[in-house]
Write an enzyme that holds these catalytic residues in place. Structure first.
Site, PDB file in Angstrom:
ATOM      1  N   HIS A  82       0.832  -1.202   0.000  1.00  0.00           N
ATOM      2  CA  HIS A  82       0.000   0.000   0.000  1.00  0.00           C
ATOM      3  C   HIS A  82       0.868   1.256   0.000  1.00  0.00           C
ATOM      4  O   HIS A  82       2.063   1.224   0.319  1.00  0.00           O
ATOM      5  CB  HIS A  82      -0.927   0.014   1.220  1.00  0.00           C
ATOM      6  CG  HIS A  82      -0.190  -0.046   2.530  1.00  0.00           C
ATOM      7  ND1 HIS A  82       0.499   1.020   3.057  1.00  0.00           N
ATOM      8  CD2 HIS A  82      -0.020  -1.068   3.407  1.00  0.00           C
ATOM      9  CE1 HIS A  82       1.058   0.675   4.198  1.00  0.00           C
ATOM     10  NE2 HIS A  82       0.772  -0.587   4.433  1.00  0.00           N
ATOM     11  N   GLY A  83       0.272   2.389  -0.295  1.00  0.00           N
ATOM     12  CA  GLY A  83       1.004   3.648  -0.334  1.00  0.00           C
ATOM     13  C   GLY A  83       1.213   4.246   1.048  1.00  0.00           C
ATOM     14  O   GLY A  83       0.870   3.651   2.081  1.00  0.00           O
TER      15      GLY A  83
END
Length: 460
Positions: A82-83
């Site tokens: 994920h970011g």
């Protein structure tokens, strides 16, 4: 006429990419803290690919070129972290305790301390709890555009509209939001207006560790599994860091705990990753302090997600098998004229990638990381900031070449050889033989199920 039509289409593609690039080129390049390379899993993706600071959509086409001109790309399977995200509730509480102590007890005339006490506000709240930030959405929007440019026959508008790209995610909100942002990036690149975002949740692949009883019992819920981490927290190296920070703040040493030292490290890293700002909190640490705190975090990842315990990596068996199953199926479909799924985009966690990479033999040091060998591990291979920063990605690309199927592996958009292989794109059959024991075994049920008796005596 066909040549003219192709050239017109190619021109449109490059114009669309350049228009998107121009919209991001206005972003200013922030100054970087001296300790940014030691932020581990809290590090920005740009630290492993610094050229992106100048052009966020840049792709080095020579690095992503097919193994040879006669090769055709068949399939792409990726696992992406994920970011950039907010701190978890647990860490927000640590940050708040540090802030309260500094605000009430710290003294001195340093300008940065004045900034902390009089201008910086504790803006992190417990309800943030690891949610994706806007920078994290951008991480995935931009990654999507770069991967589409790198592999245009696999990640294409035609493949997307034809449902030939699978989007899979962990159930955690930061992962769901990341995969939506990834699709937003593709839609923006191709100016797609009327297409729904589709994905499905599969925690058996993206959060396999939650489903592995042996891991949960023997590592996750076993305090002794992370003994090396606990020992390092009371080491002379950590003690020195605490004393230096306490001295800078003019706070009694006994009030400044190891958790507070780590909170200062986190505050610097979060502020930089989320806001692209050098926080006044960064002044609490010098480079040697950051190296110690990085190592403390590395020990946790090593013993909980990496080579520290056998079950850590074996818990990733389902994901390992699924990747090879997808590559095998696409190879079969391609050779027999069936409709081929061109790409699989899977969004999970650093905890998804590290066990998989360890299972496959990447970044294994000759000596285990321990509380006692910090000084011998400065050149270690297992360095999470370089392996799994925010938006880290592992990409398998399968090619049909004149001499057979070949597979190329990329980590964070850079080619990486398989362990003990001297080619960047070996024959797929060679790779399968290399991992034959895992492909024929690595049984999740056998590895992860536990007998109901003598659970405490189970070997890690």
């Amino acid at each position: 006429m066909k040549t003219d039509y192709f050239l017109i289409n190619l021109t449109v593609v490059f114009l669309s990419i350049n228009m998107v690039r121009l919209s991001f080129s206005k972003l200013t390049r922030p100054a970087m803290p001296a300790i940014a390379h030691y932020f581990g899993t809290k590090g920005r993706y740009e630290e492993v690919n610094p050229h992106l600071l100048n052009d966020i959509l840049f792709v080095n086409t020579s690095l992503v070129a097919p193994p040879s001109p006669d090769c055709n790309a068949v399939n792409l399977v990726s696992v992406v972290r994920h970011g950039t995200r907010y701190p978890t509730t647990k860490n927000v509480k640590k940050l708040a305790r540090l802030y309260d102590l500094v605000a009430s007890d710290a003294s001195g005339s340093a300008p940065w301390l004045n900034d902390i006490k009089n201008h910086w506000k504790m803006w992190y709240t417990e309800d943030m709890d690891g949610k994706l930030v806007e920078k994290g959405r951008d991480d995935h929007r931009h990654l999507a555009m770069r991967l589409a440019k790198s592999f245009p026959t696999l990640i294409s508008e035609e493949s997307l509209s034809g449902n030939r790209i699978d989007f899979i995610t962990s159930s955690k909100h930061r992962c769901v939001d990341s995969i939506k942002a990834f699709q937003e990036g593709l839609h923006k690149l191709w100016d797609v207006q009327d297409m729904d975002y589709k994905h499905y949740v599969d925690d058996s692949l993206m959060r396999f560790f939650d489903h592995c009883e042996r891991f949960v019992t023997s590592v996750e819920n076993n305090k002794t599994a992370l003994n090396e981490v606990h020992r390092f927290k009371s080491s002379r190296e950590m003690d020195a860091v605490r004393r230096k920070i306490a001295s800078r703040l003019q706070i009694p040493y006994n009030q400044f705990t190891p958790d507070m030292a780590e909170a200062a490290y986190f505050l610097c890293s979060y502020e930089f990753a989320i806001k692209s700002e050098i926080s006044p909190w960064c002044n609490l640490l010098d480079e040697s302090d950051a190296q110690v705190l990085e190592y403390k975090s590395e020990l946790k990842q090593y013993w909980k997600r990496g080579y520290g315990h056998h079950i850590n990596r074996k818990s990733s068996c389902p994901l390992f098998h699924d990747i090879f199953k997808r590559l095998n199926k696409s190879a079969y479909d391609y050779r027999f004229g069936e409709v081929v799924k061109t790409a699989t985009i899977q969004v999970g966690h650093g905890e998804t990638l590290l066990p998989l990479l360890s299972l496959m033999g990447f970044f294994k040091d000759e000596k285990p990381l321990t509380a006692d060998n910090f000084s011998q591990q400065h050149n270690r291979k297992f360095r999470t900031g370089r392996i799994v920063p925010y938006a880290a990605n592992l990409v398998f690309v399968l090619y049909e070449c004149r001499d057979g199927l070949r597979v190329q592996l990329f980590l964070n958009e850079k080619p990486i050889p398989f362990p003990n292989m001297n080619q960047f794109a070996p024959l797929f059959e060679t790779v399968r033989k290399h991992y034959s024991k895992l492909l024929q075994g690595c049984d999740f049920k056998k590895e992860c199920d536990m007998p109901q008796k003598n659970l405490r005596n189970t070997e890690l």
